[in-house]
Design a protein around this motif. Structure first.
Motif, PDB file in Angstrom:
ATOM      1  N   VAL A 230     162.031  26.870  10.425  1.00 24.08           N
ATOM      2  CA  VAL A 230     160.615  26.342   9.931  1.00 24.08           C
ATOM      3  C   VAL A 230     160.699  24.811  10.037  1.00 24.08           C
ATOM      4  CG1 VAL A 230     158.967  26.639   8.102  1.00 24.08           C
ATOM      5  CG2 VAL A 230     160.506  28.390   8.669  1.00 24.08           C
TER       6      VAL A 230
ATOM      7  N   TRP B 197     152.438  38.906  14.711  1.00 27.41           N
ATOM      8  CA  TRP B 197     153.752  38.076  15.045  1.00 27.41           C
ATOM      9  C   TRP B 197     154.587  39.197  15.737  1.00 27.41           C
ATOM     10  CZ3 TRP B 197     158.908  37.259  13.396  1.00 27.41           C
ATOM     11  CH2 TRP B 197     159.525  36.114  14.124  1.00 27.41           C
TER      12      TRP B 197
ATOM     13  N   MET C  47     150.526  35.118  14.618  1.00 29.09           N
ATOM     14  CA  MET C  47     150.714  34.001  15.612  1.00 29.09           C
ATOM     15  C   MET C  47     149.365  33.391  15.897  1.00 29.09           C
ATOM     16  SD  MET C  47     152.619  35.437  18.916  1.00 29.09           S
ATOM     17  CE  MET C  47     152.145  36.738  19.795  1.00 29.09           C
TER      18      MET C  47
ATOM     19  N   LEU D  27     150.542  27.943   6.814  1.00 24.71           N
ATOM     20  CA  LEU D  27     150.581  27.805   8.296  1.00 24.71           C
ATOM     21  C   LEU D  27     152.339  27.086   8.613  1.00 24.71           C
ATOM     22  CD1 LEU D  27     149.504  28.056  11.041  1.00 24.71           C
ATOM     23  CD2 LEU D  27     148.565  25.628  10.424  1.00 24.71           C
ATOM     24  N   LEU D  28     152.767  28.048   9.293  1.00 24.50           N
ATOM     25  CA  LEU D  28     154.301  27.443   9.643  1.00 24.50           C
ATOM     26  C   LEU D  28     154.457  27.108  11.052  1.00 24.50           C
ATOM     27  CD1 LEU D  28     154.308  29.817   7.111  1.00 24.50           C
ATOM     28  CD2 LEU D  28     156.619  29.651   7.703  1.00 24.50           C
ATOM     29  N   ARG D  29     155.258  25.888  11.258  1.00 28.26           N
ATOM     30  CA  ARG D  29     155.501  25.735  12.760  1.00 28.26           C
ATOM     31  C   ARG D  29     157.001  26.046  12.728  1.00 28.26           C
ATOM     32  NH1 ARG D  29     153.772  22.263  16.994  1.00 28.26           N
ATOM     33  NH2 ARG D  29     151.787  23.000  16.519  1.00 28.26           N
ATOM     34  N   LEU D  30     157.318  26.856  13.635  1.00 29.02           N
ATOM     35  CA  LEU D  30     158.681  27.128  14.047  1.00 29.02           C
ATOM     36  C   LEU D  30     159.397  26.266  15.244  1.00 29.02           C
ATOM     37  CD1 LEU D  30     158.589  30.995  13.885  1.00 29.02           C
ATOM     38  CD2 LEU D  30     158.585  29.719  12.033  1.00 29.02           C
ATOM     39  N   LYS D  31     160.687  26.220  15.092  1.00 29.60           N
ATOM     40  CA  LYS D  31     161.274  25.427  16.012  1.00 29.60           C
ATOM     41  C   LYS D  31     160.895  26.009  17.388  1.00 29.60           C
ATOM     42  CE  LYS D  31     165.848  24.342  14.026  1.00 29.60           C
ATOM     43  NZ  LYS D  31     167.476  24.824  13.862  1.00 29.60           N
ATOM     44  N   SER D  32     160.694  27.179  17.710  1.00 29.68           N
ATOM     45  CA  SER D  32     160.141  27.750  19.101  1.00 29.68           C
ATOM     46  C   SER D  32     158.592  27.447  19.329  1.00 29.68           C
ATOM     47  CB  SER D  32     160.265  29.178  19.012  1.00 29.68           C
ATOM     48  OG  SER D  32     159.151  29.558  17.947  1.00 29.68           O
ATOM     49  N   SER D  33     158.150  26.368  18.581  1.00 26.98           N
ATOM     50  CA  SER D  33     156.866  25.724  18.900  1.00 26.98           C
ATOM     51  C   SER D  33     155.834  26.984  18.494  1.00 26.98           C
ATOM     52  CB  SER D  33     156.701  25.121  20.164  1.00 26.98           C
ATOM     53  OG  SER D  33     157.391  24.364  20.580  1.00 26.98           O
ATOM     54  N   GLU D  34     155.959  27.733  17.871  1.00 27.26           N
ATOM     55  CA  GLU D  34     155.013  28.967  17.451  1.00 27.26           C
ATOM     56  C   GLU D  34     154.596  28.358  16.189  1.00 27.26           C
ATOM     57  OE1 GLU D  34     156.462  33.200  18.430  1.00 27.26           O
ATOM     58  OE2 GLU D  34     157.885  32.268  17.671  1.00 27.26           O
ATOM     59  N   ASP D  35     153.316  28.671  16.132  1.00 28.59           N
ATOM     60  CA  ASP D  35     152.431  28.491  14.662  1.00 28.59           C
ATOM     61  C   ASP D  35     152.137  29.826  14.178  1.00 28.59           C
ATOM     62  OD1 ASP D  35     152.265  25.640  14.774  1.00 28.59           O
ATOM     63  OD2 ASP D  35     150.822  25.811  16.251  1.00 28.59           O
TER      64      ASP D  35
END
Length: 105
Positions: A68, A52, A33, A5-13
């Protein structure tokens, strides 16, 4: 290969199968996503999975490391849902432990 599970700078999981990583990129196969899905009657909110990049034929995406924020192991229920929809289809059953019995033994 491991489902992460990755959390991106864009707040997307993003959940997906991490196939490789280096100092610049994390390569994820079949990224999906997480999206909150509400009930039309205003009931409980649940989580849903969606591709995604649904309009791309590319199955592996390189995520720049500087985008990330964190990469973690998802809970087993989420891995099972992901595998049913996008992955191998393998579902790992959850083992329920009776804590009262465990403490008495």
């Amino acid at each position: 290969m491991a489902v992460k599970l990755l959390r991106l700078k864009s707040s997307e999981d993003i959940i997906g199968d991490v196939v490789s990583e280096n100092s610049e990129y994390i390569t994820v196969s079949n990224p999906a996503m997480l999206m909150p899905v509400g009930s039309p009657t205003g009931g409980n909110v649940q989580m849903g999975l969606a591709p995604w990049m649904p309009f791309s034929d590319q199955k592996e995406i390189d995520f720049p490391r500087d985008w990330v924020l964190v990469m973690v192991d998802p809970v087993q229920d989420l891995v099972n849902n992901y595998n049913q929809a996008f992955g191998s289809g393998i579902v790992v059953p959850q083992v329920k432990v009776n804590q009262k019995t465990l403490l008495q033994e």
